[in-house]
Design a protein around this motif. Structure first.
Motif, PDB file in Angstrom:
ATOM      1  N   TYR A  80     -19.335  33.907   0.024  1.00  7.80           N
ATOM      2  CA  TYR A  80     -20.429  33.026  -0.661  1.00  7.80           C
ATOM      3  C   TYR A  80     -20.073  31.473  -0.159  1.00  7.80           C
ATOM      4  CZ  TYR A  80     -24.350  30.980  -3.421  1.00  7.80           C
ATOM      5  OH  TYR A  80     -25.229  30.341  -3.882  1.00  7.80           O
TER       6      TYR A  80
ATOM      7  N   LYS B  95     -26.261  30.799   1.948  1.00  7.35           N
ATOM      8  CA  LYS B  95     -25.839  31.329   0.931  1.00  7.35           C
ATOM      9  C   LYS B  95     -26.857  32.133  -0.036  1.00  7.35           C
ATOM     10  CE  LYS B  95     -22.304  28.029  -0.355  1.00  7.35           C
ATOM     11  NZ  LYS B  95     -21.989  27.789   0.983  1.00  7.35           N
TER      12      LYS B  95
ATOM     13  N   SER C 292     -24.673  26.587  -7.300  1.00  4.24           N
ATOM     14  CA  SER C 292     -24.627  26.401  -5.758  1.00  4.24           C
ATOM     15  C   SER C 292     -26.257  25.713  -5.518  1.00  4.24           C
ATOM     16  CB  SER C 292     -24.591  27.439  -5.030  1.00  4.24           C
ATOM     17  OG  SER C 292     -24.960  27.238  -3.673  1.00  4.24           O
TER      18      SER C 292
END
Length: 885
Positions: A588, A594, A627
């Protein structure tokens, strides 16, 4: 046929010029494009100044040197000529002295294959002219072409060998060194060679120099046996006299510009003459010329036509090919290989191949690794490119295997094996079948047991990595599988031995070994067929297991999901969920897509696998939320968070985990004006999680609500009546823990709305008290405030905002030199005189009972007046006022 041309002082030349020095005549087929260059050479003779003015024929012959020369014209043709002093000009005894003649030959290279010095004293050259030839009034006819060249009688190889053998070898080799130095492309000094000796000896020296090289290599060695002014000629070798010319033997400039070989006084420059080629020359021109002839015949197979330092490399190559060199140092090998590469052919390369193999045992056991590296690449490339590549390849592979095994016998460092690896990759670049070929050859030579015994217990990275990669790819090229190893016992035992070695290494070394191995694997099936073996040998080293899979996915799959799924499936089947999550983290974090990686992993492994989901779903979702927060832009962030929340509600069964993840999402929501989609998402989060009112993120929702109310009331006009009330919403105690970044986002959202409706000094006081306490960063807040105030003042319709602000600054004792005071001065200064006067009138009505404001206004007025007077416009206004008075 050979063209000729004659130059002298005559009454009429072929170009029909006035009497004097000119071209007398030339062959009709002479290329006139060479004429300009030829005339410069033809007219270059000048007699020594210390000779008699009216010499007798005998004095001319003994005291006046002839100039015999050789050079290559710009057109590529050879020019060989003789210049001879004649004495009187075309008028004979009554004419002027100082006359000479030059008789030159112009020859195509294809028609000339002999040493120029063989024409020295040749009767082909004329040394005198008849009176009628030079004193006739009409233009002379063209000269005939010369069908054949007549050799001279003075210079041949036997006479030169006798000449050099008479204790002249040392100075002769120094002359050769000077020639090689001059023609060296890296040499910038370019010192010409001057030879000072008796007349006939100069020609012998030049002949000896030429005899050292093949005829076709003489283009870069032009010469002239006599030169009056050596500094102004283009000849490399020049004969000079001790007196009567511009050459001064004792001049300090000689060392700077020339290599002077004073053979009369036995003085010459010290130049290196200890390399093999010089030894050959010394023997050849003193004992037997056949050795040199053999070397020159060897050179004829190469496209080398120069006379520079590469001749040493040619000689090393000559020795190797003829098995005469037993040292073969690295420099010699490199030079020989480079020479053959630049000038050789497939035919010559086979000669080098055989020469090197003849000394194989010496090379394998005594030479340094770098030399062996060059030889391996050369031998295998030569074998592949040869017509009989099967025979030569077998010999080359044997050499390579012998080199590898001999290296294992030594206690070499990893750096040595890294060098071997470099050699291997270089060879692999042009021999795609190297692995299979070497493996087959190794087995056929019955060397596998020898190799296994040498590898036993070895913890060195590169030998193990090299042979493991070698064996695996060799198997792949044979389209074999691990099952096939059972049929080929040598392969199987070799791989087992290497894995045992790797299992005993430190983690760093083992990882390094697997890196090298896996980066060479081009077939996924080979790796997958041995993965269980790898995992069993590394059973106690989880870090190495993860590293091995990472390398596999990086190199073989370019990080696509299919490659990682093979690893995840393996870990799941072996109940190694901790390793599975570690690998997912790696996938990842390094992925450029992603979202795709996350969704694929969640749907395939988190949704439906109880153990893995129970242990790691929280970490997987939290990683995704963080993220999104760090990489996504505002519009995409809300959309991706919404997708993530939907998955949380769908896939997470644990209520507490679900709540924690939603709170995590709420904690990164931006406090800014939401669009319609964002507002819907926020309302869903807020209304669907009643517990959020008691959590750390409820202040965010509160501020978003406050911002929405303030903005709505500004649009409706209600904010003017509720200004103080809305400011009060920011003074509640539970919003103090919002991050500074969130506070500034909120300030950028609401401040333009608030500033627009500020009309009194009390409004400013409340704003700075409440919002200042909320932001807790006065510098950032005040900077943003001044930006918004300036917008209101610029686009507003009255003076109320700025006048109220001045009142606030005066009452609150704001420093006059602060950004606030500077803003007030700049703003009022930019107003027109009428608008500024009106503002001051309004302010004076207010100041009647306010001494503090009165002082503040006076400071403002004085500062503005000083600024005006310091400008050209201010001075102009002052003059106008005085004129009016």
């Amino acid at each position: 046929m050979i063209n000729q041309i004659i130059y002298t002082s005559c009454k009429t030349g072929i170009h029909d010029r006035n009497a004097g020095f000119q071209v007398l005549s030339y062959s009709a087929k002479l290329d006139l494009t060479d004429m300009g260059e030829l005339e410069s050479l033809l007219s270059g003779y000048r007699a020594p100044i210390d000779r008699p003015n009216n010499p007798t024929p005998q004095e001319i012959k003994t005291l006046f040197p002839q100039a015999f020369l050789f050079t290559t014209l710009s057109s590529g043709k050879y020019c060989i000529g003789l210049s001879t002093y004649l004495g009187h000009d075309y008028m004979g005894e009554s004419g002027r002295s100082g006359n000479f003649m030059s008789h030159f030959l112009v020859i195509d290279k294809s028609e000339f294959n002999q040493y120029p010095c063989s024409l020295y004293s040749s009767p082909t050259f004329r040394e005198r002219l008849e009176f009628d030839e030079v004193n006739q009034p009409k233009k002379p006819d063209f000269l005939p072409e010369i069908p054949n060249l007549q050799p001279g009688e003075i210079l041949d190889i036997n006479s030169i060998m006798e000449f050099i053998g008479n204790d002249r070898e040392e100075i002769y080799l120094a002359m050769i060194a000077a020639v090689l130095e001059y023609n060296n492309p890296e040499n910038t000094s370019k010192k010409k060679i001057l030879i000072l000796d008796e007349g006939a000896n100069i020609a012998k020296w030049i002949a000896a120099i030429h005899f050292a090289f093949p005829v076709r290599n003489l283009d870069t060695i032009p010469f002239c046996t006599y030169t009056y002014s050596p500094g102004s000629t283009n000849f490399l070798i020049n004969g000079v006299l001790p007196t009567g010319t511009s050459f001064i033997p004792d001049s300090a400039d000689n060392i700077r510009y020339f290599h002077v070989f004073d053979c009369l006084n036995h003085v010459w420059p010290e130049l290196p003459t200890d390399e093999g080629f010089f030894k050959l020359l010394g023997l050849s021109l003193t004992l037997s010329y056949k050795n040199l002839e053999h070397f020159q015949e060897f050179l004829s197979d190469y496209q080398y036509t120069k006379a520079d330092k590469e001749l040493h490399d040619a000689f090393y190559l000559y020795e190797i090919v003829n098995s005469q060199e037993r040292e073969m140092k690295k420099e010699k090998i490199s030079g020989a290989v480079n020479f053959d590469s630049k000038y050789g052919t497939g035919k010559t390369r086979i000669g080098l191949f055989n020469g090197l193999l003849s000394a194989r045992n010496v090379i394998i056991h005594e030479y340094d690794l770098a030399s062996k590296q060059e030889l391996c690449k050369l031998l295998i490339r030569t074998a592949i490119e040869s017509d009989d590549n099967t025979t030569y390849s077998s010999q080359a592979y044997t050499f390579f295997i012998d080199m590898l095994l001999s290296t294992l016998d030594t206690a070499g460092s990893d750096e040595i094996y890294r060098t071997i690896w470099s050699v291997y990759n270089d060879i692999l670049a042009f021999d795609k079948t190297l692995n299979g070929s070497l493996i087959n050859h190794l087995t056929s030579l019955d060397r596998i047991d020898d190799l296994i015994s040498k590898l036993t217990g070895s913890k060195k990275v590169f030998p193990n990595a090299f042979f493991l990669s070698w064996a695996l790819i060799g198997i792949d090229e044979k389209h074999a599988t691990m099952d096939d190893l059972k049929k080929t016992d040598g392969y199987s035992r070799l791989i087992d031995r290497i894995f045992e070695n790797v299992g005993q290494m430190s983690s760093d070394s083992a990882s390094h070994c697997m890196t090298i191995t896996i980066t060479t694997l081009k077939n996924r099936q080979i790796f997958l067929s041995i993965i269980s073996r790898i995992m069993s040998y590394f059973s106690e080293n989880n870090e190495l297991k993860i590293y091995t899979w990472r390398m596999y996915t990086d190199v073989m799959q370019n990080a696509d999901n299919v490659g990682y799924d093979r690893a995840y499936d393996y870990f799941l089947s072996h109940k190694q969920t901790d390793l599975m999550y570690l690998l997912y983290q790696y996938q990842y974090d390094r992925s450029l897509v992603k979202k795709e990686v996350f969704l694929h992993h969640v749907y395939r492994y988190v949704n439906g696998n109880t153990d893995y989901s129970w242990q790691y779903s929280g970490k997987i979702f939290s990683r995704r939320i963080d993220s999104i927060n760090s990489t996504s832009k505002q519009p995409e962030k809300i959309h991706e968070l919404k997708e993530t929340v939907d998955l949380i509600y769908t896939m997470i069964a644990d209520a507490n985990l679900k709540r924690d993840l939603v709170l995590h999402v709420c904690s990164i929501l931006p406090i800014s004006k939401p669009d319609r989609d964002s507002l819907t998402f926020i309302n869903t989060l807020y209304n669907g999680n009643n517990d959020l009112n008691q959590s750390d993120v409820s202040p965010k929702f509160y501020l978003i609500d406050v911002g929405r109310v303030i903005e709505r009331e500004r649009e409706s006009g209600e904010l003017a009546q509720r200004f103080k009330e809305r400011l009060g919403l920011l003074s509640v105690p539970h919003i103090g823990d919002i991050s500074k970044e969130d506070k500034m986002d909120f300030l950028n959202w609401i401040l333009p709305n608030l500033v627009w409706y500020m009309r009194s000094k009390e409004d400013y006081r409340d704003l700075f008290r409440i919002v200042g306490d909320f932001i807790q960063d006065n510098v950032a807040f005040e900077t943003k405030f001044l930006e918004e105030l300036d917008h209101v003042v610029t686009h507003g319709f009255d003076n109320q905002p700025i006048s109220s602000f001045i009142e606030y600054c005066a009452d609150s004792n704001r420093d006059f030199h602060s950004p606030f005071g500077q803003y007030i001065i700049d703003t009022l200064y930019s107003l027109s005189d009428s608008k500024r006067d009106m503002l001051f009138k309004e302010m004076h009505r207010v100041e009647q009972n306010n001494d503090q404001l009165k002082k503040y206004l006076k400071l403002i007025s004085d500062t503005i007046r000083e600024r005006e007077e310091s400008t050209l416009l201010g001075r102009f206004k002052k003059i106008l006022k005085k004129s009016a008075l």
